[in-house]
Design a protein around this motif. Structure first.
Motif, PDB file in Angstrom:
ATOM      1  N   ILE A  42      54.782  79.852  43.314  1.00  0.00           N
ATOM      2  CA  ILE A  42      55.888  79.407  44.081  1.00  0.00           C
ATOM      3  C   ILE A  42      57.108  79.004  43.136  1.00  0.00           C
ATOM      4  N   ASN A  43      58.439  79.440  43.500  1.00  0.00           N
ATOM      5  CA  ASN A  43      59.710  79.350  42.835  1.00  0.00           C
ATOM      6  C   ASN A  43      59.503  80.097  41.638  1.00  0.00           C
ATOM      7  N   SER A  44      58.873  81.125  41.455  1.00  0.00           N
ATOM      8  CA  SER A  44      58.631  82.196  40.531  1.00  0.00           C
ATOM      9  C   SER A  44      59.831  82.986  40.299  1.00  0.00           C
ATOM     10  N   GLY A  45      60.560  83.275  41.539  1.00  0.00           N
ATOM     11  CA  GLY A  45      61.493  84.320  41.389  1.00  0.00           C
ATOM     12  C   GLY A  45      60.990  85.703  41.788  1.00  0.00           C
ATOM     13  N   GLN A  46      59.698  85.851  41.645  1.00  0.00           N
ATOM     14  CA  GLN A  46      58.960  87.236  41.864  1.00  0.00           C
ATOM     15  C   GLN A  46      58.391  87.335  43.182  1.00  0.00           C
ATOM     16  N   GLU A  47      59.326  87.896  44.120  1.00  0.00           N
ATOM     17  CA  GLU A  47      58.709  88.042  45.273  1.00  0.00           C
ATOM     18  C   GLU A  47      58.766  89.429  45.982  1.00  0.00           C
ATOM     19  N   ASP A  48      57.845  89.687  46.776  1.00  0.00           N
ATOM     20  CA  ASP A  48      57.894  91.006  47.838  1.00  0.00           C
ATOM     21  C   ASP A  48      58.409  90.741  48.956  1.00  0.00           C
ATOM     22  N   LEU A  49      59.313  91.474  49.608  1.00  0.00           N
ATOM     23  CA  LEU A  49      59.895  91.326  50.849  1.00  0.00           C
ATOM     24  C   LEU A  49      58.980  91.975  51.785  1.00  0.00           C
ATOM     25  N   ILE A  50      58.744  91.024  52.895  1.00  0.00           N
ATOM     26  CA  ILE A  50      57.605  91.618  54.023  1.00  0.00           C
ATOM     27  C   ILE A  50      58.456  91.987  54.984  1.00  0.00           C
ATOM     28  N   GLN A  51      58.101  93.284  55.543  1.00  0.00           N
ATOM     29  CA  GLN A  51      58.587  93.955  56.605  1.00  0.00           C
ATOM     30  C   GLN A  51      57.398  93.777  57.895  1.00  0.00           C
ATOM     31  N   PRO A  52      57.714  92.628  58.652  1.00  0.00           N
ATOM     32  CA  PRO A  52      57.005  92.416  59.782  1.00  0.00           C
ATOM     33  C   PRO A  52      56.412  93.841  60.813  1.00  0.00           C
ATOM     34  N   ILE A  53      55.269  93.855  61.064  1.00  0.00           N
ATOM     35  CA  ILE A  53      55.077  94.861  62.052  1.00  0.00           C
ATOM     36  C   ILE A  53      55.394  94.474  63.426  1.00  0.00           C
ATOM     37  N   ALA A  54      55.606  93.076  63.897  1.00  0.00           N
ATOM     38  CA  ALA A  54      55.911  92.503  65.063  1.00  0.00           C
ATOM     39  C   ALA A  54      56.909  91.451  64.818  1.00  0.00           C
ATOM     40  N   ILE A  55      57.844  91.260  65.714  1.00  0.00           N
ATOM     41  CA  ILE A  55      58.732  90.020  65.443  1.00  0.00           C
ATOM     42  C   ILE A  55      59.352  89.376  66.769  1.00  0.00           C
ATOM     43  N   ASN A  56      59.062  88.337  67.235  1.00  0.00           N
ATOM     44  CA  ASN A  56      59.833  87.823  68.581  1.00  0.00           C
ATOM     45  C   ASN A  56      60.446  86.391  68.230  1.00  0.00           C
ATOM     46  N   ILE A  57      62.005  86.583  68.641  1.00  0.00           N
ATOM     47  CA  ILE A  57      62.748  85.521  68.542  1.00  0.00           C
ATOM     48  C   ILE A  57      63.242  85.004  69.994  1.00  0.00           C
ATOM     49  N   ASP A  58      62.944  83.516  69.935  1.00  0.00           N
ATOM     50  CA  ASP A  58      63.095  82.777  71.396  1.00  0.00           C
ATOM     51  C   ASP A  58      64.319  81.646  70.614  1.00  0.00           C
ATOM     52  N   SER A  59      65.720  82.072  71.042  1.00  0.00           N
ATOM     53  CA  SER A  59      66.784  81.290  70.568  1.00  0.00           C
ATOM     54  C   SER A  59      67.201  80.390  71.653  1.00  0.00           C
ATOM     55  N   GLY A  60      67.255  78.987  71.470  1.00  0.00           N
ATOM     56  CA  GLY A  60      67.690  77.920  72.212  1.00  0.00           C
ATOM     57  C   GLY A  60      68.954  77.217  71.656  1.00  0.00           C
ATOM     58  N   ILE A 108      45.692  80.679  67.174  1.00  0.00           N
ATOM     59  CA  ILE A 108      46.964  79.896  67.226  1.00  0.00           C
ATOM     60  C   ILE A 108      47.117  79.400  68.354  1.00  0.00           C
ATOM     61  N   TYR A 109      47.800  78.187  68.801  1.00  0.00           N
ATOM     62  CA  TYR A 109      47.872  77.833  70.037  1.00  0.00           C
ATOM     63  C   TYR A 109      49.377  77.833  70.408  1.00  0.00           C
ATOM     64  N   GLY A 110      49.746  77.562  71.546  1.00  0.00           N
ATOM     65  CA  GLY A 110      51.045  77.303  72.160  1.00  0.00           C
ATOM     66  C   GLY A 110      51.290  76.669  73.236  1.00  0.00           C
ATOM     67  N   GLY A 111      52.313  76.494  73.938  1.00  0.00           N
ATOM     68  CA  GLY A 111      52.291  75.634  75.259  1.00  0.00           C
ATOM     69  C   GLY A 111      53.820  75.607  75.616  1.00  0.00           C
ATOM     70  N   ASP A 112      54.211  74.920  76.661  1.00  0.00           N
ATOM     71  CA  ASP A 112      55.511  74.838  77.433  1.00  0.00           C
ATOM     72  C   ASP A 112      56.227  73.560  76.912  1.00  0.00           C
ATOM     73  N   ASN A 113      55.656  72.924  75.884  1.00  0.00           N
ATOM     74  CA  ASN A 113      56.372  71.730  75.318  1.00  0.00           C
ATOM     75  C   ASN A 113      57.995  72.062  74.756  1.00  0.00           C
ATOM     76  N   GLU A 114      58.871  71.308  75.264  1.00  0.00           N
ATOM     77  CA  GLU A 114      60.163  71.375  75.169  1.00  0.00           C
ATOM     78  C   GLU A 114      60.834  70.242  74.300  1.00  0.00           C
ATOM     79  N   ALA A 115      60.055  69.631  73.507  1.00  0.00           N
ATOM     80  CA  ALA A 115      60.464  68.268  72.641  1.00  0.00           C
ATOM     81  C   ALA A 115      61.590  69.022  71.846  1.00  0.00           C
ATOM     82  N   MET A 116      62.617  68.430  71.550  1.00  0.00           N
ATOM     83  CA  MET A 116      63.892  68.886  71.006  1.00  0.00           C
ATOM     84  C   MET A 116      63.713  68.462  69.393  1.00  0.00           C
ATOM     85  N   PHE A 117      63.175  67.506  69.233  1.00  0.00           N
ATOM     86  CA  PHE A 117      63.137  67.226  67.733  1.00  0.00           C
ATOM     87  C   PHE A 117      61.473  67.171  67.410  1.00  0.00           C
TER      88      PHE A 117
END
Length: 360
Positions: A42-60, A108-117
């Motif tokens: 961590i914080n080494s500055g030596q990083e390899d960029l990851i190219q996701p094979i799938a990405i999904n964005i849900d913006s509210g 992993i798990y998910g649900g319909d929780n809409e908590a704002m904070f």
């Protein structure tokens, strides 16, 4: 802004879900420059960029969720999430090497929780589970082990105990289900596995509908543990009229009713934020970071290193530092434990006295 994440692993395939809770100035404000990298240190500055094979964005407007599937190299220990918000750059580190923390789950798990904070779950919420390996059968059997959330609160920072301590755990019940279930109990920890011979699983802490706030007088009294003496705490819990005892506790130390009222509001605002920020397998106010946050307030400087997090304060008799170490835990990927020191005694009692007198 608050960030939560879930991560699962199957061989070298990862699934990551990031949840961002944003406080916007304008409706058009958004995350920009999002990148995901991997690194050995961590914080080494030596990083390899990851190219996701799938990405999904849900913006509210406030809650934004980014789900990514990707591969990472086995020699790398951390993910680094980079982005900017309101013209400020952010870095968010996630350990992924099994040797650094509790092994990552393969569900992993998910649900319909809409908590704002607070992005947690409450009684009545429904959750569903997904295997990271999509080739597996849909007819997967899951098991949920239920534990009553009666975990102890943190002990003061200057109490140095001899030897390791452990929390006694008692399974309340075991549930079997397929893909989803409803959280039928509040104040319970659900630990879910699909392979009971494994040490991998996911935990869900189910709360009352008003969490992260404290509302009932019994809950209010419980969170006073950090600023009460032992005798005061016993008297409060033994009182027949707990609401009266609660009010008398504050008024016995703060004569001015208006100041007492304002101090009470400040204290329980800190409890609410500690719950929202630090809840993991137990309520946030009970954790070491939650305790320090409540008593001393938000840190002025936070430094994250390989296996520790350091909080710094400049307002308590000069520089004051609290060091939290990542520790292994049955229920969460990693848990922060305070490194306790006897030298913190003076700062602790100074801060506690300020709460008791309203001299904040």
């Amino acid at each position: 802004m608050k960030i939560d994440h879930q991560i699962a692993k199957e061989d070298s395939l990862y699934k990551l879900i990031l949840t961002f809770h944003l406080v916007k100035v304008l409706p058009t404000d958004s995350l920009v420059g999002f990148e995901l990298s991997e690194q050995k240190k961590i914080n080494s500055g030596q990083e390899d960029l990851i190219q996701p094979i799938a990405i999904n964005i849900d913006s509210g407007f406030i809650k934004n969720v980014i789900a990514l599937d990707f591969y990472a190299k086995p020699e790398n220990n951390y993910l680094v999430v980079k982005f900017s918000f309101l013209d400020r750059p952010y870095l968010y580190g996630i350990p992924i090497n099994d040797g650094l923390a509790f092994p990552l789950s393969n569900i992993i798990y998910g649900g319909d929780n809409e908590a704002m904070f607070y992005n947690g779950y409450k009684k009545g919420d429904s959750v569903w589970f997904e295997e990271i390996d999509e080739e597996r059968s849909d007819d997967v059997q899951y098991f949920a082990y239920l534990y009553k959330e009666e975990f102890p609160a943190a002990i003061p920072p200057m109490v140095v105990e001899n030897g390791a301590t452990s929390e006694m755990l008692k399974i309340d019940r075991v549930l079997g289900f397929k893909r989803g279930m409803m959280l039928n109990k509040a104040d319970y920890l659900y630990f879910v596995q699909n392979d009971t011979a494994s040490d991998k699983g996911v935990s869900i802490l189910s709360h009352k509908e008003y969490y992260p706030r404290t509302k009932k007088v019994e809950e209010l009294i419980e969170t006073l543990k950090y600023i009460c003496t032992g005798d005061e705490f016993e008297e409060l819990n033994a009182a027949e009229d707990k609401k009266l005892a609660f009010n008398n506790f504050w008024l016995s130390h703060i004569d001015d009713k208006e100041l007492a009222s304002e101090t009470i509001k400040k204290y329980f605002r800190s409890v609410k934020f500690a719950n929202a920020l630090f809840t993991d397998y137990k309520n946030g106010w009970k954790t070491d970071r939650g305790m320090i946050y409540i008593v001393f307030g938000p840190p002025e400087v936070v430094t994250k290193k390989e296996e520790i997090e350091i909080w710094e304060y400049k307002t308590f008799d000069g520089d004051l530092k609290f060091t939290f170490a990542k520790t292994r835990n049955l229920f969460v990927q990693y848990h922060y434990s305070l490194i306790r020191e006897k030298s913190l005694n003076k700062a602790w009692f100074t801060a506690v006295q300020q709460w008791r007198t309203g001299d904040l």
